[in-house]
Structure formats: structure tokens, C-alpha cells
Design a protein around this motif. Structure first.
Motif: not given
Length: 406
Positions: A274, A282-283, A285-286, A289-290
Motif C-alpha cells: 500500500f 484503516s491500513h 484493517a485493509r 482483508v487482503e
């Protein structure tokens, strides 16, 4: 055909453009214009060559369909050699059909070779192999056999079939020597030399080294879990997971592989995938997900397990994990890789070969030019791009037979 035209055509077929020009330089009839165009192409003056060939095609009468078709074939080869891949494919296919219908099998085969060379250059290997399927080059002259063997070798190299590539290059060398054309022999020798140069880089267990093509093939056949940064796939033996359309997932997989057998920290994964310098919730959390998506993509070849500081890659069947990276990476590495062949490319041709938009390619070229890594030649629509020149042999125009009408 008069004696001067015949002698000039034979000189061109033997790779002697100056000898051909001595015989037809002051003539402006259609056959002489065509031969002058071929001679100028062999000497590297492609704009003048294209102009002469177009003039010759217009000058040939309506009953001289074969001569006009040969002009189209020669013009297509000039476009290919000058890396202008936007030339009309249908015109070349029509010309090839005309040549076959009139029994000119040599130039018809040459047209086929040009079609296949273009497909190989832009990476459409399946179509290239289909075009060559069932084609027998043995009845052709030596120069045509050498050209065909070079094409087959080029496909084999891209398929990592090194034994086939070397066998075809050996056939090409024998045919080139039989043809007695020094430029063709030099091109074959250059292809042999390319096999001895690094084809990729191996990154494993914290170390990095260059690999030859044979070593790349051996690595892929070893059963190791390979994160292939050349094709953006993850493979282990016959199992393969393609991430070519998932750049974030591939970046995560590569970071995990480079850290193996240890784990990769969350900060390292966030920075690679990223480009996050200062990670927030937020990073993180992403990232979760990834990582979940990556687990789903790699379920047949590996697991991704959480650790105290990040994540670790766990192969399902392989004992080793390695990253296979291109010889040249970094920003605009794909453009540099294409320009590494030493030829002058049009920006439109680079866009076709890379499957990118012309504007994206132009921005990359401007950035590389500012960094001194590439240089432009010409202006306007005639502008071409190449890496700073180094000693080597360029691809040359080789007509397999006389161009003008019989």
C-alpha cells in the motif's frame, strides 16, 4: 527482367546492398525502385526505403500483382525491424495469399515469417505456434530456413524450452553459413549469445543471484514454491495461481516469499502493498482483508499464517520458496526490458507490446529520458526510442528472393 535487375536482385539476396545499388541507383523504373528500397533498408535508411517501396508499388502495373505483393512484404519487414507494430496485418495476409496463388512459395513463406515474428514480439505465442503448425521449411532456401529456425527458437526461449531453442539455433547457424550472408550469421550468433546472459534473478533466503535461462527452467521444474515476478504468478510444480490482475495480492505474496522461512512484519507488508509510511487502523484493517483474499488465491499451493509481528508463508507441498524476478526492475522496468533488444521502438509499438495506453508509455519514456536511460531519435511520427547504443548486431532486413516481377 533485364540483366541489371537480375544482378541487383541476386546481390540483395546475398546480403550485398552496395553491389545492388551500383546496378540500379540511377534507374527509376518500378523494379529498380523496389530493389533500391530493399538496398536502403539493408543499409538502415528505413524512411528512404519505405518511400522507394511505396513508389515502386504504385509504379507496377495492374497485371503485376506479385510484384506489388512483394513490395508489401518488404514494407512490412521494414516496419517490423524498425519496431513499428501498427502496420496493417490484413495487407500482409493479402500479399501472402497473392504470392501463394502465383507459386512464389519463397516470398510467401517470408510473409508468414513476418506475421509470426510480430506475434512473438508482442507475446502472442499460442497464435504464433498455430501459424507455424504443419509448416515445413526444408524446401526453402538457406536464408529462409535460418529465419524460420530463429523464430522457432524465439518461441522456445519464451516457453523456457532451452534444449529446443539451442537445437533450432544450431539449425539456424548451419543454414546461415550455407547462405553465406554475414549479417544473418551475426544475428544467429547474437541469439546464441543471448542464451548465455542472465534471464532473471533468484531471491531466496535473503540472498540474490542471477540465473541463466536453463537455471530458470530447472527452478520451475524443481517443485519449489516460486513467486514469479516476471509473469505475476505463484507456482509449485503443476499447480499455479495467477495474480496478474491482482497487483496488491502479488506484492503481499512476494514480500512474504522474500522473508521466508521467517515471517514478514505488518509494517513491511503495508509498505510494499500500500506504500503506507505511517500505518493507521484503516491500513491494518485493509491488510487483514487482503491477506484473507491472498489465502483464498493460494489455497492450492500455500497457507498464510499469522504470527506475533506479521504473517508467514507456509508451502503446502514444496520444501523451498523463491522469488523469480526480472533482470531489470523498478519503475518502468517493462519498458526498459523491451528496449534492451537494442532496436529503436516507436512509442505506439511499445504500447502494443505492453498492452498499455500510448499515454502511459509516453510518460514512462519521458521519465526514462530525463534519467538518461533512453534516448529519442527523430521527430514527430518518425520518432523512435532506444537505450544508449552499445556494441552489438541489429536485426537486418533479409529478403529470401528477388523482389521485382519475374
Amino acid at each position: 527482367m533485364d540483366s541489371l535487375i537480375t544482378a541487383a536482385a541476386r546481390a540483395l539476396a546475398a546480403g550485398d546492398p552496395l553491389g545492388a545499388l551500383k546496378r540500379v541507383a540511377l534507374r527509376d523504373d518500378a523494379p529498380a525502385l523496389a530493389l533500391r528500397g530493399i538496398a536502403m533498408a539493408q543499409l538502415g535508411d528505413f524512411p528512404r526505403a519505405k518511400a522507394l517501396l511505396k513508389s515502386a508499388a504504385r509504379a507496377f502495373g495492374p497485371r503485376e500483382a506479385v510484384a506489388r505483393a512483394r513490395c508489401v512484404v518488404a514494407d512490412a519487414e521494414i516496419a517490423l525491424v524498425s519496431r513499428d507494430l501498427g502496420w496493417p496485418e490484413k495487407a500482409l495476409e493479402t500479399a501472402r495469399a497473392v504470392l501463394e496463388a502465383h507459386g512464389d512459395r519463397v516470398n510467401a513463406a517470408h510473409a508468414r515469417n513476418l506475421q509470426v515474428r510480430r506475434l512473438v514480439l508482442i507475446g502472442r505465442l499460442d497464435e504464433a505456434e498455430q501459424a507455424l503448425d504443419g509448416f515445413d521449411p526444408m524446401p526453402l532456401p538457406p536464408a529462409s530456413r535460418a529465419a524460420n529456425a530463429l523464430i522457432v527458437a524465439g518461441i522456445a526461449v519464451r516457453r523456457l524450452q532451452t534444449k529446443t531453442a539451442r537445437a533450432q539455433l544450431a539449425l539456424a547457424r548451419e543454414a546461415a553459413r550455407e547462405a553465406g550472408i554475414p549479417a544473418l550469421t551475426a544475428e544467429v550468433d547474437g541469439a546464441f549469445l543471448a542464451l548465455s546472459k542472465p534471464a532473471a534473478r533468484l531471491i531466496a533466503r535473503g540472498e540474490e543471484r542471477a540465473l541463466l535461462l536453463e537455471e530458470v527452467a530447472a527452478l520451475l521444474a524443481s517443485g519449489a514454491l516460486v513467486i514469479d515476478a516476471c509473469r505475476h504468478v505463484v507456482r509449485a510444480g503443476d499447480r499455479l495461481a495467477s495474480l496478474s490482475t491482482r497487483p496488491v495480492l502479488f506484492a503481499l505474496a512476494r514480500t512474504l516469499a522474500e522473508a521466508w522461512p521467517g515471517d514478514a512484519s505488518r509494517s513491511a507488508l503495508l509498505a510494499r502493498a500500500f506504500r503506507a509510511r505511517h500505518a493507521d487502523e484503516s491500513h491494518r484493517a485493509r491488510l487483514r482483508v487482503e491477506i484473507g483474499r491472498l489465502r483464498a488465491e493460494l489455497r492450492d499451493v500455500a497457507e498464510v499464517s499469522a504470527t506475533a509481528r506479521g504473517f508467514v508463508l507456509v508451502p503446502r507441498h514444496a520444501r523451498e520458496v523463491a522469488v523469480l524476478a526480472p533482470p531489470v526492475e523498478g519503475q518502468h522496468g517493462a519498458v526498459l526490458a523491451l528496449l534492451a533488444d537494442g532496436e529503436a521502438w516507436a512509442s505506439s509499438a511499445l504500447a502494443i507490446a505492453l498492452g498499455a495506453s500510448p499515454r502511459t508509455v509516453q510518460r514512462a519514456l519521458d521519465a526514462l529520458c530525463a534519467a538518461g536511460k533512453v534516448q529519442p531519435i527523430g521527430r514527430g511520427r518518425a520518432r523512435r526510442w532506444m537505450t544508449p547504443p552499445v556494441p552489438g548486431f541489429p536485426t537486418v532486413l533479409l529478403l529470401p528472393g528477388p523482389l521485382p516481377s519475374d
